[in-house]
Design an enzyme around this catalytic site. Structure first.
Site, PDB file in Angstrom:
ATOM      1  N   ASN A   1      -3.527   9.436   3.744  1.00  0.00           N
ATOM      2  CA  ASN A   1      -2.317   8.687   4.097  1.00  0.00           C
ATOM      3  C   ASN A   1      -2.120   8.490   5.598  1.00  0.00           C
ATOM      4  O   ASN A   1      -1.195   7.788   6.018  1.00  0.00           O
ATOM      5  CB  ASN A   1      -1.074   9.373   3.511  1.00  0.00           C
ATOM      6  CG  ASN A   1      -0.972   9.184   2.010  1.00  0.00           C
ATOM      7  OD1 ASN A   1      -1.429   8.178   1.478  1.00  0.00           O
ATOM      8  ND2 ASN A   1      -0.392  10.151   1.329  1.00  0.00           N
TER       9      ASN A   1
ATOM     10  N   GLU B   1       3.260  14.603   2.093  1.00  0.00           N
ATOM     11  CA  GLU B   1       2.279  13.656   1.562  1.00  0.00           C
ATOM     12  C   GLU B   1       1.784  12.691   2.635  1.00  0.00           C
ATOM     13  O   GLU B   1       0.594  12.371   2.694  1.00  0.00           O
ATOM     14  CB  GLU B   1       2.902  12.841   0.415  1.00  0.00           C
ATOM     15  CG  GLU B   1       3.226  13.627  -0.832  1.00  0.00           C
ATOM     16  CD  GLU B   1       4.086  12.829  -1.801  1.00  0.00           C
ATOM     17  OE1 GLU B   1       4.208  11.591  -1.610  1.00  0.00           O
ATOM     18  OE2 GLU B   1       4.645  13.417  -2.738  1.00  0.00           O
TER      19      GLU B   1
ATOM     20  N   ARG C   1       0.830  -1.210   0.000  1.00  0.00           N
ATOM     21  CA  ARG C   1       0.000   0.000   0.000  1.00  0.00           C
ATOM     22  C   ARG C   1       0.865   1.260   0.000  1.00  0.00           C
ATOM     23  O   ARG C   1       0.573   2.229  -0.711  1.00  0.00           O
ATOM     24  CB  ARG C   1      -0.920  -0.014   1.222  1.00  0.00           C
ATOM     25  CG  ARG C   1      -1.936   1.114   1.219  1.00  0.00           C
ATOM     26  CD  ARG C   1      -3.010   0.915   2.265  1.00  0.00           C
ATOM     27  NE  ARG C   1      -3.870   2.087   2.338  1.00  0.00           N
ATOM     28  CZ  ARG C   1      -4.193   2.714   3.451  1.00  0.00           C
ATOM     29  NH1 ARG C   1      -3.746   2.264   4.609  1.00  0.00           N
ATOM     30  NH2 ARG C   1      -4.979   3.763   3.428  1.00  0.00           N
TER      31      ARG C   1
ATOM     32  N   PRO D   1      -6.873   6.391  -4.880  1.00  0.00           N
ATOM     33  CA  PRO D   1      -8.239   5.853  -4.765  1.00  0.00           C
ATOM     34  C   PRO D   1      -8.737   5.826  -3.332  1.00  0.00           C
ATOM     35  O   PRO D   1      -7.975   5.518  -2.406  1.00  0.00           O
ATOM     36  CB  PRO D   1      -8.103   4.438  -5.325  1.00  0.00           C
ATOM     37  CG  PRO D   1      -6.657   4.088  -5.118  1.00  0.00           C
ATOM     38  CD  PRO D   1      -5.888   5.362  -5.246  1.00  0.00           C
TER      39      PRO D   1
ATOM     40  N   HIS E   1       0.864   4.209  -2.849  1.00  0.00           N
ATOM     41  CA  HIS E   1       0.595   5.599  -2.500  1.00  0.00           C
ATOM     42  C   HIS E   1       1.767   6.510  -2.841  1.00  0.00           C
ATOM     43  O   HIS E   1       1.597   7.725  -2.949  1.00  0.00           O
ATOM     44  CB  HIS E   1       0.251   5.710  -1.011  1.00  0.00           C
ATOM     45  CG  HIS E   1      -1.152   5.322  -0.701  1.00  0.00           C
ATOM     46  ND1 HIS E   1      -1.976   6.046   0.129  1.00  0.00           N
ATOM     47  CD2 HIS E   1      -1.905   4.268  -1.120  1.00  0.00           C
ATOM     48  CE1 HIS E   1      -3.162   5.459   0.215  1.00  0.00           C
ATOM     49  NE2 HIS E   1      -3.135   4.365  -0.528  1.00  0.00           N
TER      50      HIS E   1
ATOM     51  N   HIS F   1      -5.758  -6.455  -2.711  1.00  0.00           N
ATOM     52  CA  HIS F   1      -6.627  -6.605  -1.545  1.00  0.00           C
ATOM     53  C   HIS F   1      -6.773  -8.065  -1.117  1.00  0.00           C
ATOM     54  O   HIS F   1      -7.461  -8.354  -0.145  1.00  0.00           O
ATOM     55  CB  HIS F   1      -8.018  -6.026  -1.834  1.00  0.00           C
ATOM     56  CG  HIS F   1      -8.080  -4.548  -1.653  1.00  0.00           C
ATOM     57  ND1 HIS F   1      -9.243  -3.817  -1.774  1.00  0.00           N
ATOM     58  CD2 HIS F   1      -7.116  -3.644  -1.355  1.00  0.00           C
ATOM     59  CE1 HIS F   1      -8.990  -2.539  -1.561  1.00  0.00           C
ATOM     60  NE2 HIS F   1      -7.704  -2.413  -1.314  1.00  0.00           N
ATOM     61  N   THR F   2      -6.114  -8.961  -1.833  1.00  0.00           N
ATOM     62  CA  THR F   2      -6.142 -10.354  -1.403  1.00  0.00           C
ATOM     63  C   THR F   2      -5.334 -10.551  -0.129  1.00  0.00           C
ATOM     64  O   THR F   2      -5.426 -11.592   0.528  1.00  0.00           O
ATOM     65  CB  THR F   2      -5.611 -11.290  -2.521  1.00  0.00           C
ATOM     66  OG1 THR F   2      -5.921 -12.639  -2.181  1.00  0.00           O
ATOM     67  CG2 THR F   2      -4.115 -11.136  -2.726  1.00  0.00           C
TER      68      THR F   2
ATOM     69  N   ASP G   1       9.334   8.190  -6.171  1.00  0.00           N
ATOM     70  CA  ASP G   1      10.505   8.948  -5.722  1.00  0.00           C
ATOM     71  C   ASP G   1      10.662   8.930  -4.209  1.00  0.00           C
ATOM     72  O   ASP G   1      11.452   9.702  -3.646  1.00  0.00           O
ATOM     73  CB  ASP G   1      10.425  10.387  -6.215  1.00  0.00           C
ATOM     74  CG  ASP G   1       9.247  11.159  -5.616  1.00  0.00           C
ATOM     75  OD1 ASP G   1       8.387  10.529  -4.969  1.00  0.00           O
ATOM     76  OD2 ASP G   1       9.191  12.386  -5.791  1.00  0.00           O
TER      77      ASP G   1
ATOM     78  N   GLY H   1       5.471  10.410  -9.115  1.00  0.00           N
ATOM     79  CA  GLY H   1       5.926   9.046  -9.349  1.00  0.00           C
ATOM     80  C   GLY H   1       6.688   8.412  -8.206  1.00  0.00           C
ATOM     81  O   GLY H   1       6.600   8.833  -7.053  1.00  0.00           O
TER      82      GLY H   1
ATOM     83  N   ASP I   1      -3.111 -14.639  -3.523  1.00  0.00           N
ATOM     84  CA  ASP I   1      -3.716 -15.549  -4.485  1.00  0.00           C
ATOM     85  C   ASP I   1      -4.898 -14.856  -5.151  1.00  0.00           C
ATOM     86  O   ASP I   1      -5.077 -13.645  -5.011  1.00  0.00           O
ATOM     87  CB  ASP I   1      -4.153 -16.852  -3.796  1.00  0.00           C
ATOM     88  CG  ASP I   1      -5.041 -16.608  -2.573  1.00  0.00           C
ATOM     89  OD1 ASP I   1      -5.694 -15.537  -2.507  1.00  0.00           O
ATOM     90  OD2 ASP I   1      -5.080 -17.471  -1.672  1.00  0.00           O
TER      91      ASP I   1
ATOM     92  N   ASP J   1      -9.546 -10.231   2.662  1.00  0.00           N
ATOM     93  CA  ASP J   1      -9.881 -11.558   2.145  1.00  0.00           C
ATOM     94  C   ASP J   1     -10.000 -12.491   3.343  1.00  0.00           C
ATOM     95  O   ASP J   1      -9.003 -12.912   3.926  1.00  0.00           O
ATOM     96  CB  ASP J   1      -8.788 -12.032   1.181  1.00  0.00           C
ATOM     97  CG  ASP J   1      -8.959 -13.488   0.770  1.00  0.00           C
ATOM     98  OD1 ASP J   1     -10.009 -14.086   1.088  1.00  0.00           O
ATOM     99  OD2 ASP J   1      -8.045 -14.029   0.119  1.00  0.00           O
TER     100      ASP J   1
END
Length: 330
Positions: free
Chosen positions: A101, A95, A68, A171, A72, A201-202, A81, A79, A258, A250
């Site tokens: 965040n 940030e 994650r 998102p 982010h 998200h698995t 960095d 990008g 998976d 999950d």
């Protein structure tokens, strides 16, 4: 007239070897390679591997947290960095302190600090924080059973980090799926690649505050398996008193990378509104169904998308720096 073979070479031609040699040496023209630290820090891969193994064993949520953190960092306009690692100063809010965040888990930040400390001892002022984050993310993915992909190395770290640059570029679970998809497509990803990246998200977990209201809302409740919704409500009953309460994304294989996440969505076993959106939206549903049936295809697209993500707007040569500490510029 002398023959062409005996004519002296023009001065401009004599300069060509030096010109190309100077381009090769010029650090501002450096390029990413798979073996960037082969000579300058041959222990790089082993130090990363040892660090992530130790951290993941002691804190099993580290892998999902690092994935994650990587997302982010790289998905923002500046990008990959490592700007997400910079701390705020009295003059600028960074940030990492933007609202979205604030829930980034501390284990991921701690992992990078540990790796950077070890690398600075072995190879001072050589390895960038952005390369550490990219390599650690890949290694943690494979540790959980996810796909391997080669990581290009040679990034430099950014010198600025502004919370004001974050909004609209990452998102949020509450966004409609079309809006989340647009964030990725505007960065050059296809819809299939976006759905594959959502498959992260698995592993990992979501805080109750991110979804619990949906389990009580009539329109969104219908997206849940009723028994699952009741289970979420029970698990999150005290979330207002304890905002750290969370559940696995999950439920079936929470610590294994998976395709079970995609198998869960048609059954109403998604946790977040965005999870349900992937299956209910007619544009993304075919990819959910494909990945649910074919783990190899999911892994193939996910690996390609992660490598693509790791190359967004990277800085090389003199365009960035190698931070001595990942949380502050030199």
């Amino acid at each position: 007239m002398a023959s062409s073979s005996s004519s002296p070479l023009p001065f401009s031609f004599l300069l060509l070897p030096f010109f190309f040699f100077s381009i090769f040496l010029n650090p501002s023209n450096a390029r990413l390679t798979f073996d960037f630290y082969k000579d300058t820090c041959p222990q790089f891969s082993k130090i990363i591997q040892d660090t992530i193994t130790s951290k993941q064993i002691s804190s099993p949520t580290t892998a999902a947290a690092t994935i994650r953190l990587f997302l982010h960092d790289c998905l923002l306009p500046n990008g990959c960095d490592a700007s997400i690692l910079l701390s705020s100063t009295p003059f600028a809010k960074a940030e990492r302190d933007a609202d979205i965040n604030l829930s980034l888990p501390g284990d991921a930040f701690d992992l990078i600090v540990r790796a950077k400390t070890a690398l600075e001892l072995a190879c001072p002022n050589t390895v960038s924080c952005s390369d550490i984050l990219s390599a650690a993310t890949r290694d943690l993915l494979t540790m959980l059973g996810g796909p391997y992909y080669p990581v290009f190395l040679g990034r430099r770290d950014g010198r600025s980090s502004l919370a004001s640059s974050v909004d609209g570029h990452l998102p949020k679970p509450s966004m409609p799926i079309s809006q989340i998809a647009a964030i990725f497509t505007q960065r050059g990803f296809s819809l299939e690649e976006f759905v594959a990246l959502s498959g992260a998200h698995t592993v990992g977990f979501s805080h109750c505050s991110e979804f619990i209201s949906d389990t009580y809302n009539a329109s969104s409740y219908s997206q849940y398996n009723p028994r699952f919704a009741r289970g979420l409500q029970q698990a999150c009953a005290d979330y207002k008193k304890n905002p750290t309460l969370s559940v696995f994304n999950d439920l079936m294989t929470p610590n294994k990378f998976d395709n079970v996440y995609f198998q869960n969505l048609p059954k109403g076993l998604g946790v977040l509104k965005s999870d349900h959106g992937l299956f209910s939206d007619p544009l993304t549903r075919p990819f959910v169904e494909t990945f649910a049936k074919d783990q190899n295809r999911f892994f193939q697209v996910f690996a390609k998308s992660m490598q693509k993500l790791s190359l967004l707007n990277v800085q090389t040569g003199r365009k960035g720096e190698i931070r001595r500490r990942c949380d502050q510029i030199n």
